[in-house]
Enzyme design. Structure first.
Site, PDB file in Angstrom:
ATOM      1  N   ASP A   1       0.783  -1.237   0.000  1.00 10.13           N
ATOM      2  CA  ASP A   1       0.000   0.000   0.000  1.00 10.13           C
ATOM      3  C   ASP A   1       0.813   1.284   0.000  1.00 10.13           C
ATOM      4  O   ASP A   1       0.257   2.353   0.193  1.00 10.13           O
ATOM      5  CB  ASP A   1      -0.968   0.039   1.194  1.00 10.13           C
ATOM      6  CG  ASP A   1      -2.051  -0.999   1.081  1.00 10.13           C
ATOM      7  OD1 ASP A   1      -2.525  -1.197  -0.043  1.00 10.13           O
ATOM      8  OD2 ASP A   1      -2.407  -1.605   2.094  1.00 10.13           O
ATOM      9  N   ALA A   2       2.103   1.194  -0.187  1.00 13.20           N
ATOM     10  CA  ALA A   2       2.879   2.432  -0.257  1.00 13.20           C
ATOM     11  C   ALA A   2       2.603   3.125  -1.589  1.00 13.20           C
ATOM     12  O   ALA A   2       2.257   2.473  -2.564  1.00 13.20           O
ATOM     13  CB  ALA A   2       4.364   2.129  -0.127  1.00 13.20           C
TER      14      ALA A   2
END
Ligand SMILES: [Zn+2]
Ligand SMILES: [Zn+2]
Lengths: 473, 328
Positions: free
Chosen positions: A65-66
């Site tokens: 999710d970065a």
């Protein structure tokens, strides 16, 4: 929009003295709204920015999710925020009729350099840049605060000691004294409040979120020329990894992207609601797609994109369009922490806990388990004892032991710290007698079987606590 | 450097040229060249932008950093940026960045006296050098130059509020900060090559042709009215390519043809050696000048590689690339 996001908090946000206030420099109105948002007036106070998002993988710094951010977008003000923090000082009154006093700053003395931001009244001036260890109020307190009444004026300088307040902020950042307010508190003593402002641009590790609960940290920041671009010249502000979609099933985010893209192409704010089609307060995906096609985009919201690094077209069509992104108030600058040696807790002599107390990083049970599984016993020994709270019982207290010997001998397996002659009689901690220059066991009343050893102080403490309620090891 | 020469002779054909906009074809070269040109235009063509702001008085609603950031992003006319010195390697001021060779000073004084809000715009910035001034967008467009378009708004002042500051503009490149990038848009596309299979197209009815033409989101194909009338029969209107560059490589027409049971109705390739560039400038320098400056910067970079014959120096600067260039 949520409790964690930044934006405009109220119309009077710049006239307030909150303990902590997070503001966005350039808040925007979401391109895709719902009727409820309009009715409640949420779109009147911006809480984020419309970012052009490309749903694709890039660089490997976008796992878990970065998000990958465009440096030029950040230069131009995307995600820039203002953090305002309040510091206060009270001009205390004491029972012997004395009170604190604020002095004109010392312009030549040793503390002059730290008092540069002070006005002649001894209080920091608004607009001054404040650095760590700068004094923001030059206050003195009376040494004697109790006892006989003293006339409030005419106390000599020797009756006061300096109680200056120094600013402890992030090192190497430029913070500014935004405002200073003087008021009286409930005891009717003078209260001085300082609002310190810090403008921050996003950095690696700052947390962002869309309105669909898809939160993620900034994984890396990449130059605009390396970013992918479309043949229209559109370059995304951030890149989100497509793995965020299948398990979360945030269809709303995809609709937001489509609706936002249609919105910017045709110049009308679209509704993103999944309900209320008959009332006209929702735009169906089919009609959004038609709008997209009318403006020369693919109906699916995907574009052909060229790699910014090689200039070649990417193999896949990329789902790209605007999504409203919020900056959340969790920023690395406030959380970043590391330490070598530092303060220890008085009771256990172990390193303190937590960033605020400059604490150590704990090797917890699970980390210990990993090391045991790996067989790195010397490392466990180092972390749990040498770098934590080693206690040389050979100097301060002597142990004659039976159970203790076995306990420690088995776990440490280290004969260096175990002198062979041991008291196998009672197994209790002894002490060092300075007159006799020998260890004595107070239970056996002799020093025949005493030996020295090294053990964690917390362990010694535990043994003594047990001994206190007659539980002998 | 022995072996085969891969030298090519690129060709440029200018399509459209305005002060802040250029569209041209770059042919007979590779994607690497086209992309290098694009990247240099975005990141390495120097311009001048405000880099240091000293605020004397600011009683406006925006805070000092906010105003400084806004000032930095104002494009300044930077024709002389190529010949100007970077303040970091300026001998005249020892890297102080405040001398006439490497900086331009600006002053701004504004105070609202009336009841109406006063817009402080880029026009209120007084420059010490008449060659370096805030870009006037009204000049390039036919805006009526009344108070409608009065430069870029910096802040709005209410009665009694004041803004007084001194700003230093310096030369820089887009790699350091986007404010120094002269490019608003720099992009290119591969020129598409479209072949319609005429024999297969003959087999389609007018309605089918209509549906196929409309399946493209951009207007690439059309039915040719003229041919239809010539043959005296509407059924035989031919499908023609009206604008092959409008094609966005979306493959919608190919999918449509397959759905209609006519695969191979049209074949579309991207020409691998022809690029259509679209260049838009922020106004700091003319779009055409931006392309020329980019080529100049690119040349300088290549010269630096070529001139580094000293192995150590070359390896220091370019690493493996240096050895590669020497033919190692
Ligand atoms: Zn004993
Ligand atoms: Zn200079």
């Amino acid at each position: 929009m949520g409790k964690q996001s930044m934006g405009n908090i109220a119309y009077n946000e710049l006239c307030r003295m909150d303990t902590l206030l997070y503001l966005l420099v350039y808040p925007q109105r979401p391109l895709l709204t719902t009727r409820t948002i309009e009715l409640v007036g949420y779109d009147k106070l911006g809480a984020g920015q419309n970012a052009t998002v490309a749903v694709m993988s890039y660089s490997g710094y976008d796992i878990e999710d970065a998000i990958v951010m465009n440096k030029s977008s950040l230069d131009r003000g995307f995600g820039r925020c203002i953090v305002m923090k309040k510091y206060s000082a009270i001009n205390q009154k004491y029972e012997n009729n004395t009170s604190d006093r604020i002095l004109r700053p010392d312009r030549t003395g040793p503390a002059a350099e730290r008092m540069q931001i002070l006005d002649n009244d001894g209080i920091a001036a608004p607009g001054e840049i404040i650095r760590p260890n700068d004094i923001y109020i030059n206050k003195e307190s009376p040494i004697e605060t109790r006892g006989t009444m003293v006339s409030s004026t005419g106390q000599s300088d020797s009756k006061y000691r300096p109680t200056r307040q120094t600013y402890k902020g992030p090192e190497g950042e430029t913070c500014v004294v935004d405002r200073v307010a003087l008021c009286s508190d409930k005891n009717n003593s003078l209260c001085i409040k300082f609002l310190i402002r810090h403008t921050r641009r996003p950095e690696v590790g700052d947390k962002f979120s869309s309105r669909h609960g898809q939160k993620g940290v900034c994984g890396t920041i990449i130059q605009q020329e390396d970013f992918p671009f479309s043949e229209r010249g559109i370059c995304p502000d951030l890149i989100m990894n497509p793995h965020g979609f299948p398990s979360r099933m945030t269809v709303g985010k995809m609709i937001e992207l489509l609706g936002g893209k249609a919105g910017v192409s045709c110049g009308r704010f679209h509704y993103g609601s999944a309900f209320g089609e008959p009332s006209g307060h929702a735009d169906k995906v089919e009609t959004i797609s038609e709008t997209l096609v009318r403006h020369g985009f693919s109906y699916s919201g995907k574009d052909l994109i060229y790699s910014g690094i090689s200039g070649c077209p990417l193999q896949a069509y990329i789902f790209m369009g605007p999504i409203y992104y919020q900056k959340l108030k969790h920023m690395v600058l406030d959380k970043m922490h590391a330490r070598g040696s530092g303060p220890r807790v008085m009771l256990t002599r172990q390193p303190t806990e937590g960033r605020a107390r400059n604490g150590g990083l704990r090797v917890g049970e699970m980390e210990r388990d990993c090391l045991i599984a790996y067989g790195a016993s010397m490392l466990i020994f180092e972390r749990l004892m040498i770098s934590s709270d080693p206690f040389e019982v050979q100097v301060l207290a002597h142990a004659c032991y039976k159970g203790l010997y076995h306990l420690l001998h088995c776990t440490l397996q280290d004969n260096i710290y175990l002198v062979p002659q041991v008291c196998r009689v009672c197994g209790l901690l002894g002490y060092y007698n300075h007159k006799l220059k020998a260890g004595i066991c107070s239970t056996c009343k002799n020093g025949d079987n005493i030996s020295t050893m090294k053990l964690p102080y917390a362990c010694k403490l535990l043994i003594q606590i047990w001994e206190a309620f007659l539980l002998y090891l | 450097m022995e072996g085969v020469s891969y030298q090519r002779f690129p060709r440029v054909k200018i399509r459209e040229l305005k002060d802040d906009y250029a569209k041209f074809e770059l042919g007979d070269t590779d994607a690497s060249m086209a992309n290098a040109l694009r990247r240099v235009m975005i990141a390495e063509v120097p311009t001048i932008a405000i880099d240091l702001v000293e605020i004397e008085v600011n009683s406006s609603v925006l805070n000092d950093e906010f105003i400084a950031h806004r000032l930095g992003l104002i494009p300044l006319t930077s024709e002389k940026a190529m010949s100007m010195r970077f303040s970091r390697d300026c001998d005249a001021c020892d890297g102080d960045g405040q001398c006439e060779y490497c900086s331009v000073e600006f002053h701004l004084r504004a105070k609202c006296m009336g009841d109406q809000t006063l817009d402080v715009t880029s026009k209120d910035l007084i420059s010490s050098d008449h060659n370096v001034v805030p870009v006037d967008l009204a000049d390039s467009y036919a805006y009526d130059s009344s108070d409608q378009q009065r430069g870029i708004i910096i802040v709005k002042l209410r009665r009694g509020q004041e803004l007084r500051l001194r700003a230093i503009a310096r030369k820089g490149i887009g790699k350091d900060h986007a404010k120094w990038s002269p490019a608003a848009t720099v992009t290119f596309m591969y020129e598409p090559e479209i072949h319609i299979n005429e024999d297969l197209m003959e087999t389609l009815t007018l309605a089918e042709r209509q549906a196929w033409v409309e399946s493209s989101p951009t207007k690439v194909f059309d039915l040719d009215e003229a041919t239809g009338q010539l043959k005296g029969c509407l059924l035989l209107q031919e499908v023609v390519v009206v604008d092959h560059e409008a094609y966005t490589y979306d493959e919608e027409v190919i999918k449509k043809a397959e759905a209609m049971g006519k695969p191979g109705l049209v074949e579309i390739y991207g020409k691998e050696d022809s690029f259509i560039f679209t260049v838009e400038s922020t106004g700091a320098i003319k779009a055409s000048q931006m392309v020329l400056n980019a080529i100049e910067v690119l040349k300088q970079k290549l010269d630096a590689v070529r001139l580094s014959e000293d192995t150590v120096e070359a390896d220091d600067q370019f690493g493996e690339l240096g050895a590669h260039m020497r033919g190692g």
